[in-house]
Design a protein around this motif. Structure first.
Motif, PDB file in Angstrom:
ATOM      1  N   MET A  36       0.870  -1.169   0.000  1.00 32.38           N
ATOM      2  CA  MET A  36       0.000   0.000   0.000  1.00 32.38           C
ATOM      3  C   MET A  36       0.906   1.218   0.000  1.00 32.38           C
ATOM      4  N   ASP A  37       0.680   2.089  -0.950  1.00 34.25           N
ATOM      5  CA  ASP A  37       1.448   3.314  -1.079  1.00 34.25           C
ATOM      6  C   ASP A  37       0.496   4.479  -0.833  1.00 34.25           C
ATOM      7  N   GLY A  38       0.823   5.323   0.117  1.00 34.02           N
ATOM      8  CA  GLY A  38      -0.032   6.459   0.429  1.00 34.02           C
ATOM      9  C   GLY A  38      -0.790   6.238   1.717  1.00 34.02           C
ATOM     10  N   GLU A  39      -1.830   7.028   1.916  1.00 39.14           N
ATOM     11  CA  GLU A  39      -2.606   6.966   3.149  1.00 39.14           C
ATOM     12  C   GLU A  39      -4.094   6.946   2.867  1.00 39.14           C
ATOM     13  N   ILE A  40      -4.811   6.242   3.737  1.00 36.90           N
ATOM     14  CA  ILE A  40      -6.269   6.207   3.685  1.00 36.90           C
ATOM     15  C   ILE A  40      -6.791   7.568   4.149  1.00 36.90           C
ATOM     16  N   ASP A  41      -7.858   8.023   3.539  1.00 40.66           N
ATOM     17  CA  ASP A  41      -8.524   9.250   3.965  1.00 40.66           C
ATOM     18  C   ASP A  41      -9.280   8.927   5.251  1.00 40.66           C
ATOM     19  N   MET A  42      -8.833   9.459   6.372  1.00 45.77           N
ATOM     20  CA  MET A  42      -9.418   9.124   7.667  1.00 45.77           C
ATOM     21  C   MET A  42     -10.888   9.543   7.775  1.00 45.77           C
ATOM     22  N   ASP A  43     -11.320  10.522   6.974  1.00 49.77           N
ATOM     23  CA  ASP A  43     -12.728  10.917   6.970  1.00 49.77           C
ATOM     24  C   ASP A  43     -13.584   9.929   6.189  1.00 49.77           C
ATOM     25  N   ASN A  44     -12.946   9.122   5.346  1.00 51.16           N
ATOM     26  CA  ASN A  44     -13.640   8.164   4.483  1.00 51.16           C
ATOM     27  C   ASN A  44     -13.097   6.747   4.737  1.00 51.16           C
ATOM     28  N   MET A  45     -12.549   6.540   5.942  1.00 52.95           N
ATOM     29  CA  MET A  45     -11.810   5.317   6.259  1.00 52.95           C
ATOM     30  C   MET A  45     -12.635   4.045   6.087  1.00 52.95           C
TER      31      MET A  45
END
Length: 130
Positions: A36-45
């Motif tokens: 996994m490259d990058g980050e999950i959108d915590m508002d849309n987790m």
């Protein structure tokens, strides 16, 4: 082993995340890599985790269990990136191995009585004979 049905580019993600699988060489041996490259959108987790969960094959878990486990630890370090994601996958695979090792076999399945069947306690030998 686990695999991905397809590479993912998570929608609505800030700053953005991609989950992909590819073949590689690991110290002279063939290996399949999931990253996994990058980050999950915590508002849309939750929605993004559901999308990932729907595309993972070979993960023995109840429907939604992966997403639930990750969202419970939303504030933990690494929960927004591949660190937490892969730790959760590994934890579920370890549980699967443990459950397979400790599953009770009947004397019908093994064709003989085990120490566990005779005493109610399971020995290492019983585990290895499965």
């Amino acid at each position: 082993p686990i695999s991905l049905k397809k590479d993912l580019s998570l929608s609505g993600s800030k700053p953005g995340a991609k989950v992909k699988m590819y073949d590689d060489d690991w110290f002279g041996s063939p290996a399949t890599v999931i990253e996994m490259d990058g980050e999950i959108d915590m508002d849309n987790m939750e929605a993004q985790l559901q999308e990932i969960e729907e595309n993972i094959e070979g993960l023995v878990a109840k429907n939604g269990e992966f997403t639930e486990a990750m969202t419970k630890l939303k504030s933990s370090p690494g929960s927004q990136n591949g660190t937490g994601l892969l730790q959760t996958v590994i934890a579920m695979k370890v549980r699967e191995v443990y459950e397979n090792l400790t599953a009770k076999k009947t004397s019908h399945e093994t064709g003989k009585k085990t120490h566990q069947a005779e005493t109610g306690k399971e020995t290492l030998k019983d585990l290895l004979l499965r």
